[in-house]
Design an enzyme around this catalytic site. Structure first.
Site, PDB file in Angstrom:
ATOM      1  N   LEU A 182      55.665  34.721   7.635  1.00  0.00           N
ATOM      2  CA  LEU A 182      56.505  34.373   6.370  1.00  0.00           C
ATOM      3  C   LEU A 182      55.649  33.103   5.436  1.00  0.00           C
ATOM      4  O   LEU A 182      55.766  33.370   4.395  1.00  0.00           O
ATOM      5  CB  LEU A 182      58.018  33.745   6.645  1.00  0.00           C
ATOM      6  CG  LEU A 182      58.654  33.290   5.464  1.00  0.00           C
ATOM      7  CD1 LEU A 182      58.762  34.673   4.399  1.00  0.00           C
ATOM      8  CD2 LEU A 182      60.239  33.258   5.923  1.00  0.00           C
TER       9      LEU A 182
ATOM     10  N   ASP B  61      54.345  18.968  12.301  1.00  0.00           N
ATOM     11  CA  ASP B  61      55.135  19.317  13.465  1.00  0.00           C
ATOM     12  C   ASP B  61      56.758  18.830  13.504  1.00  0.00           C
ATOM     13  O   ASP B  61      57.032  17.899  13.129  1.00  0.00           O
ATOM     14  CB  ASP B  61      54.688  18.476  14.541  1.00  0.00           C
ATOM     15  CG  ASP B  61      55.292  18.679  15.960  1.00  0.00           C
ATOM     16  OD1 ASP B  61      56.269  19.616  15.985  1.00  0.00           O
ATOM     17  OD2 ASP B  61      55.180  18.317  16.913  1.00  0.00           O
ATOM     18  N   ILE B  62      57.213  20.018  13.141  1.00  0.00           N
ATOM     19  CA  ILE B  62      58.795  19.946  12.651  1.00  0.00           C
ATOM     20  C   ILE B  62      59.685  19.301  13.874  1.00  0.00           C
ATOM     21  O   ILE B  62      60.720  19.066  13.511  1.00  0.00           O
ATOM     22  CB  ILE B  62      59.575  21.396  12.229  1.00  0.00           C
ATOM     23  CG1 ILE B  62      59.619  22.429  13.352  1.00  0.00           C
ATOM     24  CG2 ILE B  62      58.584  22.160  11.222  1.00  0.00           C
ATOM     25  CD1 ILE B  62      60.298  23.312  13.013  1.00  0.00           C
TER      26      ILE B  62
ATOM     27  N   TYR C 123      60.250  28.874  16.741  1.00  0.00           N
ATOM     28  CA  TYR C 123      59.749  29.540  18.302  1.00  0.00           C
ATOM     29  C   TYR C 123      60.252  31.061  18.461  1.00  0.00           C
ATOM     30  O   TYR C 123      61.522  31.100  18.322  1.00  0.00           O
ATOM     31  CB  TYR C 123      60.169  28.659  19.211  1.00  0.00           C
ATOM     32  CG  TYR C 123      59.710  28.938  20.652  1.00  0.00           C
ATOM     33  CD1 TYR C 123      58.632  28.549  20.977  1.00  0.00           C
ATOM     34  CD2 TYR C 123      60.615  30.099  21.209  1.00  0.00           C
ATOM     35  CE1 TYR C 123      58.176  28.947  22.300  1.00  0.00           C
ATOM     36  CE2 TYR C 123      60.026  30.307  22.575  1.00  0.00           C
ATOM     37  CZ  TYR C 123      58.884  29.869  23.226  1.00  0.00           C
ATOM     38  OH  TYR C 123      58.351  30.269  24.373  1.00  0.00           O
TER      39      TYR C 123
ATOM     40  N   TYR D  17      66.637  33.088  22.806  1.00  0.00           N
ATOM     41  CA  TYR D  17      66.039  32.965  21.261  1.00  0.00           C
ATOM     42  C   TYR D  17      67.226  32.812  20.332  1.00  0.00           C
ATOM     43  O   TYR D  17      67.472  32.043  19.593  1.00  0.00           O
ATOM     44  CB  TYR D  17      65.263  33.929  21.046  1.00  0.00           C
ATOM     45  CG  TYR D  17      64.975  34.152  19.629  1.00  0.00           C
ATOM     46  CD1 TYR D  17      64.042  33.206  19.077  1.00  0.00           C
ATOM     47  CD2 TYR D  17      65.403  35.425  18.895  1.00  0.00           C
ATOM     48  CE1 TYR D  17      63.739  33.445  17.764  1.00  0.00           C
ATOM     49  CE2 TYR D  17      64.755  35.503  17.697  1.00  0.00           C
ATOM     50  CZ  TYR D  17      64.085  34.352  16.966  1.00  0.00           C
ATOM     51  OH  TYR D  17      63.970  34.582  15.823  1.00  0.00           O
TER      52      TYR D  17
ATOM     53  N   LYS E  45      68.629  30.028  17.529  1.00  0.00           N
ATOM     54  CA  LYS E  45      68.690  30.346  16.048  1.00  0.00           C
ATOM     55  C   LYS E  45      69.813  29.879  15.976  1.00  0.00           C
ATOM     56  O   LYS E  45      69.991  29.288  14.498  1.00  0.00           O
ATOM     57  CB  LYS E  45      68.149  31.583  15.960  1.00  0.00           C
ATOM     58  CG  LYS E  45      66.670  31.712  16.055  1.00  0.00           C
ATOM     59  CD  LYS E  45      65.809  30.931  15.155  1.00  0.00           C
ATOM     60  CE  LYS E  45      65.858  31.245  13.881  1.00  0.00           C
ATOM     61  NZ  LYS E  45      64.835  30.597  13.018  1.00  0.00           N
TER      62      LYS E  45
END
Length: 292
Positions: A13, A37-38, A69, A133, A137
């Site tokens: 994206l 690096d978030i 991730y 995952y 999220k």
């Protein structure tokens, strides 16, 4: 005028956002992962403050979190890493954007749902993730909303595009090596081209949208139907054997229905092209590929 700051600029994206913004002549900053690096509070703060401080008077700054991730299988074994990026990192970005007076866009996923609904999922359906995952999220969505009430959260599904692992590319790669492919028939979704997703995100930003919105390719298909379309559009004639998801055991459970209803975005004039049209454009633009 709007100036964008992209986190996760090197991913699918992030790459598409840079392509679309360049085409539109819209300014953006796209730092590499090493510099942005978030999960590092100091790095996030430095990048966001530097970006906000350099904005010209009257220019709106918007931070887009395209970093995540996304390895669904490995997340089952490494939940700490998944949550560090998808929840903690999302929170750091939202807080930094809020404190700097920037708009903020966070990208989420169909994996927040359990896939048991008949019909497309709306923004008002209750999430119930099946995998680590998906849980990470959803936790990220909650973290963003708690940190920044005016954030825009965009859920999408079955994403494909340049510069990342995705289903159409996997099918094309396998077809080069195997005469027959096994593909599941009992998972359905809305395939989404990153270029179209980037256009849709920009459209929602321009509409000053906030809260949760769904953006995915128009229409739906099964994984099997998607694989058929990939091979047809690429001019390949491999055989495809239909199988059930249970016959291809995986570490992580996946929603059987990932179709997203995008009517809320459409009400703001933001619509997505049909998934097959998008797939054709993607395959035609791939190096060494040509649509048939």
């Amino acid at each position: 005028m709007t100036h964008y700051l992209i986190a996760g600029a090197g991913g699918m994206l992030g790459t598409a956002l840079q392509t679309v913004l360049t085409t539109r002549g819209v300014p953006f900053d796209a730092p590499g992962e090493a510099a942005f690096d978030i999960t590092d509070a100091e790095a996030v703060g430095a990048q966001v403050r530097g970006f906000a401080g350099a904005l010209a008077p009257g220019v709106r700054g918007v931070l887009v979190n395209a970093a995540a991730y996304t390895n669904v299988e490995q997340a089952e074994d490494h939940p700490d890493v998944a949550f560090a990026v998808n929840e903690h990192g999302a929170r750091l970005l939202a807080e930094a954007a809020r404190d700097a007076g920037l708009g903020f866009v966070h990208i989420s996923t169909d994996f927040v749902f359990d896939g048991t609904k008949v019909g497309g999922y709306t923004e008002y359906d209750e999430p119930a993730p099946l995998s680590i995952y998906g849980m990470s999220k959803l936790a990220g969505e909650h973290a963003v909303h708690a940190a920044y009430a005016y954030a825009l959260i965009v859920r999408t599904a079955w994403v494909f595009g340049e510069n990342g692992a995705n289903f159409p590319t996997k099918i094309l790669d396998l077809a080069e090596r195997m005469p027959t492919l096994k593909v599941v028939t009992d998972e359905i979704g809305s395939p989404t081209y990153t270029i179209d997703l980037a256009e849709g995100i920009i459209g929602l930003v321009e509409a000053r949208a906030h809260g949760i919105y769904h953006l995915a390719g128009a229409g739906s298909c099964s994984r099997f139907e998607l694989a058929q379309a990939v091979l047809e559009l690429a001019g390949m004639d491999n055989a495809i054997e239909p199988v059930l998801a249970a016959q291809l055991p995986a570490r992580a459970a996946r929603p059987a229905n990932s179709v997203l209803d995008c009517a809320k975005a459409a009400a703001l004039g933001v619509t997505m092209p049909p998934w097959r049209d998008a797939l054709g454009r993607f395959i035609a633009e791939r190096p060494g590929q040509a649509a048939s």
